[in-house]
Design an enzyme around this catalytic site. Structure first.
Site, PDB file in Angstrom:
ATOM      1  N   GLU A   1       0.924  -0.954   0.028  1.00 41.65           N
ATOM      2  CA  GLU A   1      -0.036   0.278  -0.172  1.00 41.65           C
ATOM      3  C   GLU A   1       0.551   0.993   0.161  1.00 41.65           C
ATOM      4  O   GLU A   1       1.062   2.058   1.115  1.00 41.65           O
ATOM      5  CB  GLU A   1      -1.011  -0.360   1.009  1.00 41.65           C
ATOM      6  CG  GLU A   1      -1.540  -1.118   1.120  1.00 41.65           C
ATOM      7  CD  GLU A   1      -2.690  -1.773   2.736  1.00 41.65           C
ATOM      8  OE1 GLU A   1      -3.682  -2.014   2.808  1.00 41.65           O
ATOM      9  OE2 GLU A   1      -2.022  -0.753   3.679  1.00 41.65           O
ATOM     10  N   PRO A   2       1.252   1.286  -1.231  1.00 37.05           N
ATOM     11  CA  PRO A   2       1.999   2.209  -0.877  1.00 37.05           C
ATOM     12  C   PRO A   2       1.830   3.979  -1.285  1.00 37.05           C
ATOM     13  O   PRO A   2       0.826   3.834  -1.690  1.00 37.05           O
ATOM     14  CB  PRO A   2       3.408   2.283  -2.390  1.00 37.05           C
ATOM     15  CG  PRO A   2       2.924   1.501  -3.472  1.00 37.05           C
ATOM     16  CD  PRO A   2       1.923   0.411  -2.078  1.00 37.05           C
ATOM     17  N   GLY A   3       1.634   4.782  -0.387  1.00 38.19           N
ATOM     18  CA  GLY A   3       1.055   6.047  -1.268  1.00 38.19           C
ATOM     19  C   GLY A   3       1.870   7.083  -1.429  1.00 38.19           C
ATOM     20  O   GLY A   3       2.271   7.857  -2.328  1.00 38.19           O
TER      21      GLY A   3
ATOM     22  N   CYS B   1       0.450  32.941  12.231  1.00 37.34           N
ATOM     23  CA  CYS B   1       0.474  33.454  13.822  1.00 37.34           C
ATOM     24  C   CYS B   1       1.134  32.451  14.256  1.00 37.34           C
ATOM     25  O   CYS B   1       0.684  32.179  15.780  1.00 37.34           O
ATOM     26  CB  CYS B   1      -0.373  34.294  14.354  1.00 37.34           C
ATOM     27  SG  CYS B   1      -0.616  35.988  13.615  1.00 37.34           S
TER      28      CYS B   1
HETATM   29  N1  LLP Z   1      -1.221   1.601   4.471  1.00 40.39           N
HETATM   30  C1  LLP Z   1      -1.500   1.519   6.299  1.00 40.39           C
HETATM   31  C2  LLP Z   1      -2.771   1.178   7.034  1.00 40.39           C
HETATM   32  C3  LLP Z   1      -1.360   3.087   6.328  1.00 40.39           C
HETATM   33  O1  LLP Z   1      -1.746   3.348   7.832  1.00 40.39           O
HETATM   34  C4  LLP Z   1      -0.427   4.248   5.424  1.00 40.39           C
HETATM   35  C5  LLP Z   1      -0.123   5.731   6.601  1.00 40.39           C
HETATM   36  C6  LLP Z   1       0.113   3.376   4.364  1.00 40.39           C
HETATM   37  C7  LLP Z   1      -0.421   2.684   3.297  1.00 40.39           C
HETATM   38  C8  LLP Z   1       0.971   4.332   3.230  1.00 40.39           C
HETATM   39  O2  LLP Z   1       2.112   4.862   3.892  1.00 40.39           O
HETATM   40  P1  LLP Z   1       3.141   5.457   2.759  1.00 40.39           P
HETATM   41  O3  LLP Z   1       3.607   4.345   2.058  1.00 40.39           O
HETATM   42  O4  LLP Z   1       2.324   6.710   2.224  1.00 40.39           O
HETATM   43  O5  LLP Z   1       4.187   6.235   3.609  1.00 40.39           O
HETATM   44  N2  LLP Z   1       0.999  11.920   7.579  1.00 40.39           N
HETATM   45  C9  LLP Z   1       2.851  11.340   7.750  1.00 40.39           C
HETATM   46  C10 LLP Z   1       2.198   9.667   7.402  1.00 40.39           C
HETATM   47  C11 LLP Z   1       1.197   8.878   8.147  1.00 40.39           C
HETATM   48  C12 LLP Z   1       1.153   7.680   7.355  1.00 40.39           C
HETATM   49  C13 LLP Z   1       0.016   7.234   7.628  1.00 40.39           C
HETATM   50  N3  LLP Z   1      -0.610   5.643   7.023  1.00 40.39           N
HETATM   51  C14 LLP Z   1       3.483  11.732   7.094  1.00 40.39           C
HETATM   52  O6  LLP Z   1       3.547  13.004   6.497  1.00 40.39           O
HETATM   53  O7  LLP Z   1       4.964  11.260   7.266  1.00 40.39           O
END
Ligand code: LLP
Length: 463
Positions: free
Chosen positions: A320-322, A391
């Site tokens: 699950e890459p975001g 601010c």
């Molecule tokens: N799968 C699950 C179950 C997750 O909880 C997450 C991220 C992802 C996939 C995707 O993770 P990625 O590949 O994008 O790292 N707001 C934080 C990141 C929080 C991620 C939460 N879960 C930041 O800005 O670094």
């Protein structure tokens, strides 16, 4: 744009204060391809371009601040993940990083699936036509309404996060005369090497059911008994912005251990294992992320090896890459408003956005890089802190970086690698209007999320 002179700021040749910065690059005009989207470059006048369009033109047409997203790069990266994992595995893009209807359509076209973690993300996905069976629904506290909507829509899987949820989803599915495909999210006790707030596999946190003390095994035991559930596999997400594969190694080892226990106890071989997202990207030139094909190879070898050891059929893997897909594809374009040199310290550069469009620096101490985008300059590097207009003194976008010493109000600067968790975590703090997302491709730009207006703000304020 004005190019007014201003007092000289501290130069790197002068005494430098304490900080996390590395030495300035030899050429401040150079754009390191590691941190910039694929089609970013400079034109003959030195102006940064993306998808063949100059940022000066984008700023004129769409204003600043703005997130500028390279659509070709997004599609390339999505395809690279898809291709790397092949047909025996599934790639779910994590919509929390950044989701819009255009993004959903790109993912659909490129053959990726989608992970959503709220009713809002689910609604966005469905409204853009993502087939429900390619959606995974996450969350540690899904509401009854969200569960019902997901089951009714026919999402491909719901990832169960607690004992209560096992019962809730089973009950909802049964009452709708359905059998819902589910995975059970476990915590494997791995401390991923990342910031505490974005590490999720150690046990002392809100996500998942611990493998420790047989809790996850008990969750599987209960779920297998419920008619409304079709338990297809186990899910583990160990954290975010991870470069080191050893955490995944331990996670796979422990998840496969659970699959083995399930097989031994129930005679059932669960068909899928999801290793979550969390793969790191380059925010600065110091970061060295891995390519999707290296990650795919490493994960599949780890899982295959573990399963052979446990004499299990290798399950279908999903990831699950975001951030790794959308993060590098966008930069934030700002206009410099003030340049304030503090002798012996650094120069504060104020831009027209800030913590409302990028909270990551304040929240996680995240590091970013920055470049002068509307022109090149041969001036000496000066140590800067790029700050917003909010601010709050913690309103920092780029904590320590070098920009040319002749930087002046009216210059455009760009902060790369802001595609993930910037627009999606943006706020209206100080009643800032959230910036637009402008997608650029082959010489054409279009707004995919428009800028908020005062009217938008006032519409919510019903008096
Ligand atoms: N799968 C699950 C179950 C997750 O909880 C997450 C991220 C992802 C996939 C995707 O993770 P990625 O590949 O994008 O790292 N707001 C934080 C990141 C929080 C991620 C939460 N879960 C930041 O800005 O670094």
């Amino acid at each position: 744009m004005s190019r007014s002179a201003h007092p000289a700021g501290p130069r790197h040749a002068d005494v430098l204060p304490e900080g996390h910065y590395t030495a300035p690059a030899d050429d401040l005009n150079a754009l390191d391809p590691k941190v910039w989207a694929h089609t970013v470059g400079r034109d003959a006048d030195g102006v940064v371009t993306v998808g063949g369009i100059a940022v000066t033109q984008l700023a004129e047409e769409y204003g600043t601040p703005a997130y500028i997203l390279d659509e070709a790069d997004f599609r390339d990266r999505a395809r690279a993940w898809r291709t790397a994992f092949g047909t025996d595995a599934d790639v779910f893009y994590a919509g929390k990083a950044f989701l819009s209807r255009a993004v959903v359509r790109w993912l659909d076209e490129e053959g990726l699936n989608l992970d959503v973690c709220s009713g809002g993300e689910l609604a966005t996905a469905l409204s853009a036509g993502m087939p429900a069976e390619r959606i995974a629904f996450h969350g540690n506290n899904k509401s009854p309404e969200e569960i019902e909507r997901a089951v009714r829509a026919g999402v491909g899987r719901i990832v169960l996060d607690s004992f209560q949820e096992i019962v809730r989803v089973a009950h909802t599915a049964e009452s709708l005369g359905k059998r819902q495909r589910v995975q059970i999210r476990v915590t494997v006790g791995v401390e991923a090497h990342t910031h505490e707030f974005i590490a999720t596999a150690h046990e002392d946190q809100k996500f998942g059911i611990p493998l420790a003390d047989g809790q996850a095994a008990e969750a599987v035991r209960r779920a297998l008994q419920l008619d409304g559930l079709d338990v297809i596999g186990i899910h583990s997400h160990i954290g975010s912005q991870i470069f080191d594969m050893s955490g995944f190694e331990v996670a796979a080892h422990r998840v496969v251990g659970l699959l083995k226990d399930v097989r031994d106890e129930h005679g059932v071989e669960l068909a899928e294992i999801d290793l979550g997202g969390g793969l790191g990207i380059a925010y600065t030139s110091d970061d060295d992320p891995r390519e999707p094909h290296e990650i795919a190879k490493a994960l599949s070898e780890i899982v295959t090896r573990e399963c052979e050891g446990a004499r299990l059929r290798t399950p279908r893997i999903s990831v699950e890459p975001g951030r790794a897909i959308v993060g590098p594809t966008a930069f934030t374009l700002y206009e410099v408003g003030t340049v304030k040199p503090l002798e012996g310290l650094r120069t504060y550069v104020s831009v027209d956005g800030g913590m409302s469009d990028n909270i990551r620096t304040a929240l996680y101490d995240a590091e970013y890089s920055v470049a002068l985008a509307s022109r090149t300059s041969d001036a000496e590097p000066m140590l800067v802190r790029v700050v917003g207009k909010h601010c709050e003194s913690g309103d920092i976008v780029v904590k320590d970086a070098f920009l040319p010493g002749d930087l002046a109000p009216g210059d455009l600067i760009a902060v790369p690698a802001t595609g993930a968790y910037c627009r999606s975590m943006a706020s209206n703090y100080n009643h800032a209007m959230r910036p637009p997302v402008v997608a650029v491709r082959d010489g054409a730009a279009r707004v995919i999320v428009r800028r908020e207006t005062e009217e938008d703000l006032l519409r919510l304020d019903v008096g």
